[in-house]
Enzyme design. Structure first.
Site, short mmCIF file in Angstrom:
data_model
loop_
_atom_site.label_atom_id
_atom_site.label_comp_id
_atom_site.label_asym_id
_atom_site.label_seq_id
_atom_site.Cartn_x
_atom_site.Cartn_y
_atom_site.Cartn_z
N ARG A 243 70.84 59.29 24.39
CA ARG A 243 68.98 58.59 23.89
C ARG A 243 68.74 59.16 22.49
NH1 ARG A 243 69.53 54.45 25.81
NH2 ARG A 243 67.70 53.09 27.51
N GLU A 272 64.86 55.53 15.95
CA GLU A 272 65.76 53.98 16.42
C GLU A 272 64.50 53.06 15.78
OE1 GLU A 272 68.11 52.87 19.31
OE2 GLU A 272 68.71 54.78 19.11
N HIS A 290 73.38 52.26 18.32
CA HIS A 290 73.17 51.46 19.48
C HIS A 290 73.96 50.35 20.14
CE1 HIS A 290 70.14 52.65 22.57
NE2 HIS A 290 71.26 52.54 23.33
#
Ligand code: DGY
Length: 324
Positions: A243, A272, A290
């Site tokens: 993360r 993000e 991602h």
């Protein structure tokens, strides 16, 4: 008997959506927009189950506390569930599930891709060719860092980390060390001839590559701060497929600028989809959007796993992947 009403917060792969339609009275997100907080609240009021994912607004206490909530299970599409406030879910008596296992290998593949790409300067080389700036092979052109036989340190040694270790140790002869407050069984440690270390810092000091595999949020927020980055070797690379908030991004940028570490491979970011101009301008970082679980096979499997949890719940069984 009427089928439970289930809302998918984002578009899913066709095969998984078809299964959802077969099992439930399902509401799809045809245009794949990010649902607003008001839409999420309305979903809570109208559906028996919702299936959110990592890029949604967090399902927090405000959303769980909406008047007339009907939703009884929040079945996350994803293994990480920091997009759901599990304490608030527990307080509201709502079950939460996730989708472990099915994304292990693909996420590990992306960690290895980042490790290889950043250390062998693959992104830089590709840009050079595409920009038509390559003027031919020579013995000193774009020298990089060898991977085979190097030391790979893990922060967190769960399923995905072990899948990375499998590829790195048996494929690239890498030496494995790790820190995990919940270490795996001895047989796993033996399999990789891995060295279990007592602290995060011990891993950082000895590794040529450090790869992060701990949950985000809570105590792990900014775990990789300036001080810890400073403990890594100047020649070492940091890989993050966990993360974004596990890394203090401004501190990472500074460490990369100052040569405190050699480079970073990042699949996840603090905010993000925003990636800072600093990171975008650096050659010694590899930046991915991602992509960890982004294969058709895995995303279908994640959808089916999420649906299986919802089905188990409404069949009166304990969902296999309950996290709250
Ligand atoms: C997860 O499942 O936690 C991923 O980050 C989304 O692919």
């Amino acid at each position: 008997m009427s089928k439970p009403k289930v809302i998918l917060t984002r578009k899913w792969p066709a095969e998984a959506e078809a299964k959802a339609q077969e099992l439930f009275d399902v509401v799809l997100n045809e245009d794949d927009h990010k649902m607003s907080v008001d839409e999420l609240k309305a979903a809570m009021q109208t559906a028996d189950a919702i299936c959110p994912t990592v890029s949604d607004f967090q399902i927090n206490s405000d959303i769980f506390a909406v008047d007339g909530r009907k939703c009884k299970i929040v079945s996350n599409f994803g293994v990480g569930f920091n997009n759901i406030d599990t304490d608030a879910a527990k307080a509201a008596g709502v079950v939460v599930t996730n989708t472990p296992e099915v994304l292990t290998d693909c996420t590990a593949d992306i960690a290895m891709s980042l490790l290889l790409t950043v250390s062998r300067r693959v992104g830089e080389g590709e840009r050079l060719v595409r920009d038509k700036k390559w003027d031919g092979w020579c013995p000193t052109h774009m020298l990089a860092t060898k991977v085979t036989g190097k030391k790979l340190g893990f922060i967190g040694f769960g399923r995905i980390a072990q899948a990375v270790a499998q590829k790195a140790h048996f494929g690239f002869g890498m030496e494995i060390s790790f820190y995990d407050p919940y270490p795996p069984k001895d047989e796993v440690i033996k399999k990789f001839s891995a060295t279990q270390l007592d602290t995060v810092e011990d891993v950082l000091k000895g590794a040529d590559f450090v790869t992060l595999h701990c949950p985000g949020g809570g105590a792990n927020t900014n775990l990789m701060n300036a001080e810890r980055l400073g403990m890594m070797k100047n020649s070492a690379f940091l890989i993050n497929t966990a993360r974004g908030d596990v890394v203090d991004e401004p501190a990472l940028v500074q460490a990369l600028k100052d040569g405190v570490i050699a480079g970073a491979g990042l699949d996840v970011f603090a905010k993000e989809p925003t990636v800072t101009e600093d990171l975008l301008s650096m050659e010694n970082v590899v930046l991915l959007p991602h992509l960890g679980s982004a294969t058709t096979e895995t995303r279908v499997a994640m959808g089916l796993r999420s649906l299986a949890n919802v089905k188990a719940f409404f069949d009166g069984d304990e969902p296999g992947d309950r996290v709250a």
